[in-house]
Design an enzyme around this catalytic site. Structure first.
Site, short mmCIF file in Angstrom:
data_model
loop_
_atom_site.label_atom_id
_atom_site.label_comp_id
_atom_site.label_asym_id
_atom_site.label_seq_id
_atom_site.Cartn_x
_atom_site.Cartn_y
_atom_site.Cartn_z
N LYS A 207 0.82 -1.21 0.00
CA LYS A 207 0.00 0.00 0.00
C LYS A 207 0.86 1.27 0.00
O LYS A 207 0.68 2.15 -0.84
CB LYS A 207 -0.93 -0.02 1.22
CG LYS A 207 -1.73 1.24 1.42
CD LYS A 207 -2.65 1.50 0.24
CE LYS A 207 -3.13 2.91 0.20
NZ LYS A 207 -4.46 3.12 0.63
N GLY A 260 -2.39 16.30 -3.48
CA GLY A 260 -2.84 16.60 -2.12
C GLY A 260 -3.75 15.48 -1.68
O GLY A 260 -3.66 14.36 -2.18
N CYS A 263 -4.30 11.08 1.46
CA CYS A 263 -3.42 9.90 1.40
C CYS A 263 -1.99 10.21 0.98
O CYS A 263 -1.06 10.07 1.76
CB CYS A 263 -4.02 8.86 0.45
SG CYS A 263 -5.54 8.17 1.10
C1 UDX Z 1 -4.71 7.92 -3.88
C2 UDX Z 1 -4.36 6.63 -4.63
O1 UDX Z 1 -4.54 6.84 -6.05
C3 UDX Z 1 -5.23 5.49 -4.14
O2 UDX Z 1 -4.87 4.28 -4.78
C4 UDX Z 1 -5.04 5.36 -2.63
O3 UDX Z 1 -5.88 4.33 -2.12
C5 UDX Z 1 -5.36 6.67 -1.94
O4 UDX Z 1 -4.55 7.71 -2.47
P1 UDX Z 1 -6.67 9.72 -4.04
O5 UDX Z 1 -6.02 10.42 -2.89
O6 UDX Z 1 -8.15 9.53 -4.03
O7 UDX Z 1 -6.05 8.25 -4.21
O8 UDX Z 1 -6.32 10.55 -5.33
P2 UDX Z 1 -5.54 10.36 -6.70
O9 UDX Z 1 -6.51 10.22 -7.80
O10 UDX Z 1 -4.48 9.35 -6.59
O11 UDX Z 1 -4.88 11.80 -6.85
C6 UDX Z 1 -3.97 12.27 -5.85
C7 UDX Z 1 -3.51 13.67 -6.14
O12 UDX Z 1 -2.60 13.67 -7.23
C8 UDX Z 1 -4.60 14.68 -6.51
O13 UDX Z 1 -4.34 15.88 -5.81
C9 UDX Z 1 -4.44 14.86 -7.99
O14 UDX Z 1 -4.87 16.15 -8.42
C10 UDX Z 1 -2.94 14.70 -8.15
N1 UDX Z 1 -2.52 14.25 -9.49
C11 UDX Z 1 -2.91 13.05 -9.98
C12 UDX Z 1 -1.67 15.06 -10.26
O15 UDX Z 1 -1.28 16.16 -9.84
N2 UDX Z 1 -1.27 14.62 -11.49
C13 UDX Z 1 -1.65 13.42 -12.00
O16 UDX Z 1 -1.23 13.10 -13.12
C14 UDX Z 1 -2.50 12.61 -11.22
#
Ligand code: UDX
Length: 434
Positions: A207, A260, A263
């Site tokens: 994880k 952000g 997680c």
């Molecule tokens: C994440 C993991 O993807 C997931 O598997 C885990 O269980 C929990 O943490 P989440 O926090 O819901 O999920 O969001 P995610 O879709 O991963 O995006 C995280 C952050 O990265 C967001 O702030 C998003 O804007 C940013 N991001 C994502 C980018 O800046 N660029 C990208 O290309 C993708």
């Protein structure tokens, strides 16, 4: 199967609703009476597409109920622990208070042969410690079954995940735990979802290493954005080009305001802190991943200042404060951070987010929140697109120009074609783009 889910936040509420929707008999337990009252009436305490429908279906079928009483876990064969592991105040380490309290609270209600299943994201070593406690006090077994759900896709990710990981003890206890989890997840397994059975430490590490990898991928492309800014290159073209290499892949290569949420930021900090506790420097690079990510916020604040000349007194339209689209979550939101910093610098910040106005107002009550895009844009000296909601991506220069008082825009998620906005007379800045 009779299941209890301890903790009804993002993870637990979705897990409880989905397990009941799949046919199990579920009780969701949480210490927060307000949350339990909302969930019991079929309402989700946060925005998550598909969750209200899943909750109502499950409640109407009589297979899902909620309670504040840990004693209601008694009689379930499987007990999922789905409480939060936030960052400890004043340190990077994960705060295990809630996990420890959830397991302690369960102990008096466990029967010999029950299975406690940890889903929370924990530092490696936690499962083995808790397994000893659970076994000694009740004869129950423990498995660690990390959750990979993404906010905005939580229901789909829970019902049909990419993979299952079961961290189980060795020997007969491990085989028993595997069989129980196979029964819990029978529907998804029947469709061929991969399932990996590992020891505790591997499951815990799967994880945090998945999240560390994703964070590193985003910071890698944001580091390239910094180089692009210094050299006149375009990071979006660069991402497209390297993304065609199947070994690299285009997903999670969107340069912009960075990551952000509840997680990635706290998980990379806790993971590095844990590796230091183990006497290892292996994850020190995650401090740079964090730093690159945070510098993107400075960059957007600086760009706004550069375009405005004087931030104090300027009217700033902020489109988006959620940490990502399709979410009302503002935990560690880069967008909300930028909005607050401009407010602190004396700007008149007017925010519109399709779902996160309320959650943001709780954390940052001093900003002005409005219900629609035109009201946010009216008389703005500058527009900042900080979360890539689809309704913001659909905006065209002419409709924005008709409302604002200054044609200045920062596209902090790289969703627009700069040429289109410049042709309409806007001073346009993206991140990592000329
Ligand atoms: C994440 C993991 O993807 C997931 O598997 C885990 O269980 C929990 O943490 P989440 O926090 O819901 O999920 O969001 P995610 O879709 O991963 O995006 C995280 C952050 O990265 C967001 O702030 C998003 O804007 C940013 N991001 C994502 C980018 O800046 N660029 C990208 O290309 C993708």
């Amino acid at each position: 199967m009779r299941i209890s889910v301890i903790g009804c936040g993002y993870l637990g509420a979705v897990h409880a609703a989905c397990m009941a929707d799949l046919g199990h008999d579920v009780v969701g337990i949480d210490v927060d009476p307000g949350k339990i009252a909302l969930l019991s009436s079929g309402h989700a305490p946060f925005f998550e597409p598909g969750l209200p429908e899943a909750l109502r279906r499950a409640i109407d079928s009589g297979r899902l109920r909620f309670s504040t009483d840990p004693a209601d876990a008694a009689g379930s064969q499987v007990h999922f622990v789905a409480v939060g592991t936030p960052q400890t105040a004043g340190s990077d380490a994960a705060d295990l208070t809630y996990v420890d309290a959830a397991v302690q609270g369960l102990l008096p209600h466990l029967a010999d042969g029950d299975l406690v299943v940890g889903k929370s994201t924990v530092p490696v070593g936690t499962a083995s410690r808790l397994a000893d406690l659970v076994r000694a006090s009740s004869g129950a077994d423990l498995a660690w079954n990390p959750e990979f759900l993404r906010e905005g896709f939580a229901v789909a990710d829970t019902v049909a995940p990419d993979r299952f990981v079961y961290g189980v003890p060795s020997g007969d206890a491990g085989e028993r735990a595997t069989a129980v989890l196979d029964e819990v997840y029978a529907t998804a397994l029947a469709t061929g979802t991969p399932r990996l059975v590992t020891g505790y430490a591997t499951a815990e590490l799967v994880k945090v290493s998945a999240n560390a990898f994703l964070a590193t991928k985003i910071s890698f492309i944001n580091a390239m954005a910094e180089i692009a800014e210094a050299t006149g290159a375009d990071v979006t073209q660069l991402a497209d080009a390297i993304g065609h290499d199947a070994r690299i892949g285009r997903r999670f290569l969107n340069a912009g305001l960075g990551f952000g949420g509840g997680c990635l930021p706290k998980d990379i900090r806790a993971f590095r802190a844990r590796s230091r506790e183990l006497g290892l420097e292996s994850l020190d690079f995650l401090a740079d991943v964090d730093a690159v990510n945070l510098r993107r916020r400075d960059r957007v604040v600086d760009l706004a200042g550069e375009l405005l000349g004087e931030v104090r007194g300027a009217r700033v339209a902020v489109l988006g404060v959620a940490f990502k689209p399709d979410s009302d979550d503002v935990r560690d939101s880069p967008a909300l951070d930028v909005a607050r910093r401009l407010h602190a610098a004396g700007a008149d910040v007017v925010v519109h987010d399709p779902e996160a106005n309320e959650t943001a107002a709780r954390l940052a009550p001093d900003l002005t929140y409005v219900d629609d895009v035109p009201t946010a844009l009216r008389d703005a000296d500058i527009v900042l697109v900080l979360t890539e909601w689809k309704q913001f991506k659909a905006l065209r220069p002419a409709e924005v120009a008709a409302l604002v008082s200054g044609r200045r825009i920062v596209d902090a998620r790289n969703v627009f074609d700069p040429a289109e906005w410049r042709e309409a007379g806007f001073e346009f800045r993206g991140l990592g783009r000329p």
